[in-house]
Design a protein around this motif. Structure first.
Motif, short mmCIF file in Angstrom:
data_model
loop_
_atom_site.label_atom_id
_atom_site.label_comp_id
_atom_site.label_asym_id
_atom_site.label_seq_id
_atom_site.Cartn_x
_atom_site.Cartn_y
_atom_site.Cartn_z
N LEU A 543 18.46 7.19 -0.07
CA LEU A 543 19.19 8.26 -1.34
C LEU A 543 19.26 7.23 -2.66
O LEU A 543 18.85 7.56 -3.67
N GLY A 544 19.93 6.23 -2.42
CA GLY A 544 20.24 5.07 -3.23
C GLY A 544 18.97 4.61 -3.83
O GLY A 544 18.73 4.70 -5.44
N PRO A 573 31.77 8.55 1.05
CA PRO A 573 31.71 9.27 -0.30
C PRO A 573 31.26 9.03 -1.27
O PRO A 573 30.82 10.03 -2.28
N THR A 574 30.81 7.45 -1.61
CA THR A 574 30.10 7.45 -2.65
C THR A 574 28.56 8.21 -2.82
O THR A 574 28.18 8.58 -3.65
N THR A 575 27.91 8.15 -1.52
CA THR A 575 26.59 8.72 -1.26
C THR A 575 26.71 10.12 -1.40
O THR A 575 25.88 10.78 -1.75
N THR A 576 27.70 10.70 -0.86
CA THR A 576 28.05 12.12 -0.94
C THR A 576 27.98 12.59 -2.44
O THR A 576 27.62 13.60 -2.72
N HIS A 580 25.42 15.13 -4.67
CA HIS A 580 25.79 16.33 -5.33
C HIS A 580 25.29 16.15 -6.97
O HIS A 580 24.88 17.04 -7.52
N ARG A 581 25.32 14.84 -7.44
CA ARG A 581 24.83 14.57 -8.84
C ARG A 581 23.17 14.94 -8.62
O ARG A 581 22.79 15.55 -9.44
#
Length: 610
Positions: A543-544, A573-576, A580-581
């Protein structure tokens, strides 16, 4: 029960003719066999019951002509029920009729005079009548599907007669209320349940009254009745779950969770409370961790007291949790427009950037007259794998992609065509269903990804072919990747062939296959907790990378991969937040969402539960 003999079915008239012939020849066993076959086809036909009476008279009411066994024929069960009633044993006969109703609820097994006769209740003890009504309720859903309500009405007539004969019998009134509620007679259900509680207040009576009020839309009265039930028996935690469910249905999630917490404080392992708690917490905050915890509970507690649907209810129609997400991009939008338009397929589409190879090939195959112009190939080059060691499935001649793998075997194509479907109850259920692909060779599973078979000539296949062929291709790719999860399962996960191949597919050319492979990895994490850190790491890295590429050019699979990330166990949490973004940045516009919603409703309509 079984449905009948293996021979080709004869018509009712033919079966009755053969039964009469056997009777004339003194062959009672043959007559009984043909009579039961006719009874299954026409359970209320007077001629059927006339011949049954002749068989009973000739045999002296021999019940052995209609045997019960481990695999009893439903026609024999019903015939035996009628003979028992004629012999003055109606309660036993009703027990058998109810069993037949449970086996085939849409058949009018009870629509015969002796069941609806007012004098029947004179030969039934009210306790026994109540138990019979409760057996009927246990055999059908609440509420019963409309198609099965008419065959249940003879039982409701029986309930009316029983209540008239025993107007103050609390158990009978409550059971009758439960049956009326299932058939849609809500006002009658409330009346009977109220009378039952007045006659003899009890926990069960209040529960029946609460359910009746709830069906009538009287939520406040329903909650009051269920809370009185708790007062009768504070240890019946199922009632706590009922109260919580009722509160949740009216949007009062905090109060609902409060009741579930009270139940869990008494018994942390009570299955109904655990299922309800996870469902309600997911509804409150949308955190998939609640559903994963519920899936873990289901896996670790296979002997629950009864089947629960909370996990499936929460996953239904949610991206990747319960269904394939429709493809995004200019190519599939052009495909949907072409299929929706009147007249011959064709037209033109101009692409500012090259789209996934599966999209390009699917659309050009489905709309042969479509002219496609690609005006440029932006960097990073979408024709190149995102990592050098990725599985090479495509080769390019300019902007035209072709598979590098051979066509899979006919057996593999047939197998995936039987299994592939755009929806599943939840990821573990999809994993279990894909075991049917476990015996396929690796080359076949990979070949299916780039050579998907034609949609089958089924209701599902016809809808997909006519409305959105891209969805069928995505189904095949998803199920082929789920099949990879069952490849060489004896190999430890870290160095396994299945993990290596799926990760290589994830890092290949940006394609629908990327989504399918990532979904398979996410599904593995749902099913096997020990692989969760590894899968979460792969998802976060992929995803990154998508987010980085999306800053400089369109990535049609970005939103779908973000939904996959949100379905991933143990995601950081950062990837979550990144997921969302990406979903917010790539939100589906109102017009396109309407098109996809209408397609999905039409697609799933033949497969919805009644």
């Amino acid at each position: 029960m079984t449905e009948g003999r293996d021979e080709p079915a004869l018509s009712t008239a033919e079966e009755l003719a053969l039964a009469r012939l056997a009777l004339d020849e003194g062959d009672l066993r043959g007559a009984a066999d043909h009579l039961t076959a006719a009874l299954v086809q026409a359970p209320t036909l007077p001629e059927v019951h006339e011949i049954l009476a002749r068989i009973a008279a000739a045999s002296g009411g021999d019940l052995d002509l209609f045997p019960l066994g481990h695999h009893a024929f439903v026609g024999a069960v019903v015939a035996r029920a009628h003979l028992l009633a004629a012999a003055g044993r109606p309660a036993e006969g009703l027990d058998l009729l109810v069993a037949a109703t449970g086996h085939a609820p849409g058949v009018d097994w009870a629509g015969v005079p002796w069941v609806t006769a007012p004098e029947l209740v004179e030969r039934l003890d009210p306790d026994r009548a109540a138990r019979i009504l409760m057996q009927i309720c246990a055999a059908v859903p609440d509420p019963a599907p409309r198609a099965t309500r008419a065959p249940l009405r003879p039982y409701l007539t029986l309930a009316r007669h029983a209540v008239d004969a025993h107007p103050d019998h609390a158990l009978l009134l409550g059971a009758a209320s439960a049956l009326a509620r299932r058939i849609g007679e809500v006002t009658l259900a409330v009346t009977w349940a109220s009378r039952g509680v007045r006659a003899q207040p009890s926990k069960l009576g209040e529960v029946w009254l609460g359910y009746a009020y709830r069906s009538a839309g009287r939520t406040r009265d329903a909650l009051a009745a269920l809370e009185r039930a708790v007062g009768h028996d504070p240890d019946d935690l199922a009632v706590y779950a009922d109260i919580a469910g009722t509160l949740a249905d009216t949007g009062r999630l905090d109060q609902a969770i409060g009741w579930i917490d009270r139940a869990l404080a008494r018994d942390p392992g009570f299955d109904c409370a655990v299922h309800t708690a996870h469902r309600l917490r997911f509804l409150r905050d949308g955190d998939v961790a609640h559903l994963i915890a519920l899936a873990d509970f289901v896996r670790d507690n296979p002997d629950d007291t009864h089947e629960h649907g909370d996990l499936a209810e929460c996953c239904r129609a949610r991206p990747w949790l319960g269904q394939v997400t429709p493809a995004a991009g200019a190519m599939v939008d052009a495909l949907r427009r072409a299929l929706a338009a009147d007249g011959p397929p064709g037209g033109a589409v101009r692409l500012a950037a090259l789209e996934p190879p599966s999209a390009m090939r699917t659309v050009t195959a489905a709309v042969p007259g479509l002219a496609v112009e690609v005006t440029g190939v932006a960097d990073p080059d979408p024709r190149e794998p995102r990592r050098a060691d990725a599985c090479p499935l495509w080769r390019y001649d300019g902007t035209v992609a072709a598979p590098t793998l051979p066509v899979p075997s006919t057996a593999a194509a047939d197998r995936v065509s039987q299994l592939a479907h755009p929806a599943w109850p939840h990821p573990p259920a999809a994993y279990d269903a894909a075991v049917g692909l476990a015996t396929l060779e690796l080359t076949d599973l990979l070949g299916l990804l780039v050579h998907p078979p034609e949609a089958p000539a089924t209701a599902l296949g016809r809808v997909l072919a006519g409305q959105d062929p891209s969805l069928w291709v995505r189904c095949v790719q998803v199920w082929a990747c789920l099949g990879l999860l069952h490849h060489r399962t004896d190999e430890p996960w870290p160095d396994s062939t299945r993990r290596r191949v799926l990760v290589e597919l994830v890092w290949g050319v940006e394609d629908w296959i990327t989504e399918a492979a990532l979904f398979a990895l996410v599904t593995a994490a749902w099913v096997h907790p020990e692989v969760r850190p590894d899968v979460a790491r792969v998802v976060a890295e992929r995803l990154g990378d998508v987010a980085t590429v999306a800053r400089v050019r369109p990535v049609p699979i970005a939103v779908s991969l973000a939904h996959l990330a949100l379905a991933t166990p143990a995601l950081d949490p950062t990837t979550t937040a990144l997921a969302h973004r990406l979903i917010g940045d790539g939100a589906v516009g109102p017009h396109r969402r309407g098109i996809l919603t209408r397609l999905w409703r039409r697609l799933t309509a033949p497969f919805r539960r009644p």
